[in-house]
Motif scaffolding. Sequence first.
Motif, PDB file in Angstrom:
ATOM      1  N   LEU A 114       0.839  -1.198   0.000  1.00 18.20           N
ATOM      2  CA  LEU A 114       0.000   0.000   0.000  1.00 18.20           C
ATOM      3  C   LEU A 114       0.878   1.255   0.000  1.00 18.20           C
ATOM      4  O   LEU A 114       1.928   1.282   0.636  1.00 18.20           O
ATOM      5  CB  LEU A 114      -0.894   0.037   1.236  1.00 18.20           C
ATOM      6  CG  LEU A 114      -2.028  -0.972   1.295  1.00 18.20           C
ATOM      7  CD1 LEU A 114      -2.711  -0.913   2.659  1.00 18.20           C
ATOM      8  CD2 LEU A 114      -3.038  -0.697   0.198  1.00 18.20           C
ATOM      9  N   PRO A 115       0.443   2.307  -0.673  1.00 23.42           N
ATOM     10  CA  PRO A 115       1.191   3.567  -0.641  1.00 23.42           C
ATOM     11  C   PRO A 115       1.201   4.146   0.780  1.00 23.42           C
ATOM     12  O   PRO A 115       0.260   3.939   1.557  1.00 23.42           O
ATOM     13  CB  PRO A 115       0.424   4.486  -1.584  1.00 23.42           C
ATOM     14  CG  PRO A 115      -0.514   3.624  -2.331  1.00 23.42           C
ATOM     15  CD  PRO A 115      -0.714   2.372  -1.535  1.00 23.42           C
ATOM     16  N   GLU A 116       2.257   4.865   1.100  1.00 21.58           N
ATOM     17  CA  GLU A 116       2.391   5.457   2.432  1.00 21.58           C
ATOM     18  C   GLU A 116       1.197   6.339   2.779  1.00 21.58           C
ATOM     19  O   GLU A 116       0.723   6.332   3.915  1.00 21.58           O
ATOM     20  CB  GLU A 116       3.674   6.283   2.510  1.00 21.58           C
ATOM     21  CG  GLU A 116       3.878   6.941   3.857  1.00 21.58           C
ATOM     22  CD  GLU A 116       5.115   7.806   3.911  1.00 21.58           C
ATOM     23  OE1 GLU A 116       5.040   8.871   4.544  1.00 21.58           O
ATOM     24  OE2 GLU A 116       6.141   7.421   3.331  1.00 21.58           O
ATOM     25  N   GLU A 117       0.692   7.099   1.818  1.00 21.18           N
ATOM     26  CA  GLU A 117      -0.444   7.981   2.080  1.00 21.18           C
ATOM     27  C   GLU A 117      -1.671   7.186   2.529  1.00 21.18           C
ATOM     28  O   GLU A 117      -2.434   7.626   3.383  1.00 21.18           O
ATOM     29  CB  GLU A 117      -0.806   8.798   0.827  1.00 21.18           C
ATOM     30  CG  GLU A 117       0.292   9.708   0.350  1.00 21.18           C
ATOM     31  CD  GLU A 117       1.303   8.993  -0.538  1.00 21.18           C
ATOM     32  OE1 GLU A 117       0.958   8.002  -1.213  1.00 21.18           O
ATOM     33  OE2 GLU A 117       2.461   9.423  -0.544  1.00 21.18           O
ATOM     34  N   CYS A 118      -1.845   6.011   1.953  1.00 22.31           N
ATOM     35  CA  CYS A 118      -2.977   5.155   2.313  1.00 22.31           C
ATOM     36  C   CYS A 118      -2.807   4.619   3.735  1.00 22.31           C
ATOM     37  O   CYS A 118      -3.754   4.630   4.526  1.00 22.31           O
ATOM     38  CB  CYS A 118      -3.096   4.010   1.312  1.00 22.31           C
ATOM     39  SG  CYS A 118      -4.552   2.986   1.562  1.00 22.31           S
ATOM     40  N   ILE A 119      -1.607   4.166   4.055  1.00 19.23           N
ATOM     41  CA  ILE A 119      -1.332   3.665   5.407  1.00 19.23           C
ATOM     42  C   ILE A 119      -1.508   4.786   6.421  1.00 19.23           C
ATOM     43  O   ILE A 119      -2.098   4.600   7.487  1.00 19.23           O
ATOM     44  CB  ILE A 119       0.077   3.051   5.503  1.00 19.23           C
ATOM     45  CG1 ILE A 119       0.187   1.829   4.589  1.00 19.23           C
ATOM     46  CG2 ILE A 119       0.412   2.667   6.946  1.00 19.23           C
ATOM     47  CD1 ILE A 119       1.599   1.285   4.455  1.00 19.23           C
ATOM     48  N   SER A 120      -1.028   5.971   6.082  1.00 15.82           N
ATOM     49  CA  SER A 120      -1.170   7.127   6.963  1.00 15.82           C
ATOM     50  C   SER A 120      -2.637   7.434   7.228  1.00 15.82           C
ATOM     51  O   SER A 120      -3.034   7.706   8.364  1.00 15.82           O
ATOM     52  CB  SER A 120      -0.470   8.335   6.341  1.00 15.82           C
ATOM     53  OG  SER A 120      -0.624   9.460   7.139  1.00 15.82           O
ATOM     54  N   LYS A 121      -3.447   7.391   6.196  1.00 17.36           N
ATOM     55  CA  LYS A 121      -4.884   7.654   6.349  1.00 17.36           C
ATOM     56  C   LYS A 121      -5.528   6.612   7.259  1.00 17.36           C
ATOM     57  O   LYS A 121      -6.330   6.943   8.133  1.00 17.36           O
ATOM     58  CB  LYS A 121      -5.553   7.645   4.960  1.00 17.36           C
ATOM     59  CG  LYS A 121      -7.000   7.977   4.969  1.00 17.36           C
ATOM     60  CD  LYS A 121      -7.215   9.438   5.219  1.00 17.36           C
ATOM     61  CE  LYS A 121      -8.665   9.807   4.962  1.00 17.36           C
ATOM     62  NZ  LYS A 121      -8.926  11.182   5.250  1.00 17.36           N
ATOM     63  N   ILE A 122      -5.169   5.352   7.070  1.00 21.07           N
ATOM     64  CA  ILE A 122      -5.701   4.281   7.912  1.00 21.07           C
ATOM     65  C   ILE A 122      -5.299   4.501   9.369  1.00 21.07           C
ATOM     66  O   ILE A 122      -6.124   4.406  10.278  1.00 21.07           O
ATOM     67  CB  ILE A 122      -5.229   2.901   7.414  1.00 21.07           C
ATOM     68  CG1 ILE A 122      -5.859   2.590   6.049  1.00 21.07           C
ATOM     69  CG2 ILE A 122      -5.545   1.807   8.431  1.00 21.07           C
ATOM     70  CD1 ILE A 122      -5.230   1.426   5.317  1.00 21.07           C
ATOM     71  N   LEU A 123      -4.029   4.816   9.594  1.00 22.66           N
ATOM     72  CA  LEU A 123      -3.542   5.028  10.960  1.00 22.66           C
ATOM     73  C   LEU A 123      -4.222   6.220  11.622  1.00 22.66           C
ATOM     74  O   LEU A 123      -4.415   6.229  12.839  1.00 22.66           O
ATOM     75  CB  LEU A 123      -2.027   5.223  10.971  1.00 22.66           C
ATOM     76  CG  LEU A 123      -1.195   3.992  10.649  1.00 22.66           C
ATOM     77  CD1 LEU A 123       0.280   4.357  10.578  1.00 22.66           C
ATOM     78  CD2 LEU A 123      -1.427   2.893  11.675  1.00 22.66           C
ATOM     79  N   SER A 124      -4.608   7.213  10.835  1.00 19.43           N
ATOM     80  CA  SER A 124      -5.245   8.395  11.411  1.00 19.43           C
ATOM     81  C   SER A 124      -6.621   8.074  12.003  1.00 19.43           C
ATOM     82  O   SER A 124      -7.154   8.858  12.775  1.00 19.43           O
ATOM     83  CB  SER A 124      -5.348   9.510  10.374  1.00 19.43           C
ATOM     84  OG  SER A 124      -6.325   9.217   9.405  1.00 19.43           O
ATOM     85  N   PHE A 125      -7.185   6.929  11.666  1.00 17.40           N
ATOM     86  CA  PHE A 125      -8.465   6.506  12.234  1.00 17.40           C
ATOM     87  C   PHE A 125      -8.288   5.634  13.475  1.00 17.40           C
ATOM     88  O   PHE A 125      -9.268   5.155  14.046  1.00 17.40           O
ATOM     89  CB  PHE A 125      -9.295   5.749  11.193  1.00 17.40           C
ATOM     90  CG  PHE A 125      -9.852   6.633  10.125  1.00 17.40           C
ATOM     91  CD1 PHE A 125     -10.925   7.474  10.385  1.00 17.40           C
ATOM     92  CD2 PHE A 125      -9.296   6.649   8.860  1.00 17.40           C
ATOM     93  CE1 PHE A 125     -11.443   8.305   9.400  1.00 17.40           C
ATOM     94  CE2 PHE A 125      -9.794   7.468   7.870  1.00 17.40           C
ATOM     95  CZ  PHE A 125     -10.865   8.304   8.141  1.00 17.40           C
ATOM     96  N   THR A 126      -7.027   5.403  13.870  1.00 15.22           N
ATOM     97  CA  THR A 126      -6.756   4.614  15.080  1.00 15.22           C
ATOM     98  C   THR A 126      -6.478   5.570  16.227  1.00 15.22           C
ATOM     99  O   THR A 126      -7.019   6.671  16.256  1.00 15.22           O
ATOM    100  CB  THR A 126      -5.562   3.659  14.844  1.00 15.22           C
ATOM    101  OG1 THR A 126      -4.367   4.423  14.648  1.00 15.22           O
ATOM    102  CG2 THR A 126      -5.800   2.752  13.653  1.00 15.22           C
ATOM    103  N   THR A 127      -5.646   5.169  17.144  1.00 13.47           N
ATOM    104  CA  THR A 127      -5.252   6.025  18.259  1.00 13.47           C
ATOM    105  C   THR A 127      -3.771   6.360  18.139  1.00 13.47           C
ATOM    106  O   THR A 127      -3.036   5.710  17.393  1.00 13.47           O
ATOM    107  CB  THR A 127      -5.476   5.319  19.611  1.00 13.47           C
ATOM    108  OG1 THR A 127      -4.590   4.192  19.690  1.00 13.47           O
ATOM    109  CG2 THR A 127      -6.921   4.876  19.773  1.00 13.47           C
ATOM    110  N   ALA A 183      -1.554   5.811  20.337  1.00  9.46           N
ATOM    111  CA  ALA A 183      -0.809   4.641  20.831  1.00  9.46           C
ATOM    112  C   ALA A 183      -0.681   3.581  19.738  1.00  9.46           C
ATOM    113  O   ALA A 183       0.388   2.994  19.544  1.00  9.46           O
ATOM    114  CB  ALA A 183      -1.492   4.054  22.063  1.00  9.46           C
ATOM    115  N   ASP A 184      -1.760   3.340  19.004  1.00 14.43           N
ATOM    116  CA  ASP A 184      -1.719   2.364  17.907  1.00 14.43           C
ATOM    117  C   ASP A 184      -0.765   2.809  16.804  1.00 14.43           C
ATOM    118  O   ASP A 184      -0.052   1.992  16.222  1.00 14.43           O
ATOM    119  CB  ASP A 184      -3.109   2.138  17.325  1.00 14.43           C
ATOM    120  CG  ASP A 184      -4.011   1.347  18.255  1.00 14.43           C
ATOM    121  OD1 ASP A 184      -3.486   0.612  19.121  1.00 14.43           O
ATOM    122  OD2 ASP A 184      -5.239   1.457  18.119  1.00 14.43           O
TER     123      ASP A 184
END
Length: 76
Positions: free
Chosen positions: A6-19, A21-22
């Motif tokens: 996955l592109p970094e931007e996609c991973i970043s977007k996914i992570l932004s919906f976590t916490t 700490a996550d």
Amino acid sequence: MTWGHLPEECISKILSFTTAADACKSCVLSRGFRSAADSDSTWEKFLPPDYEEMIAASPNPIAHASEKELYFRLCL
């Protein structure tokens, strides 16, 4: 397709919906996750909506090199 493709931007977007700490924990998964977890676009989502006003109202300047660093400085 695996997470590593996955592109970094996609991973970043996914992570932004976590916490926060996550996002920190995800750094150990791969280089792509580490880069995404350290990106400003991820950490900006964890900052309070009024963080710019908080910085402006602070009696002491809040120096920061990244949004992640700002997040942790505001948490202190």
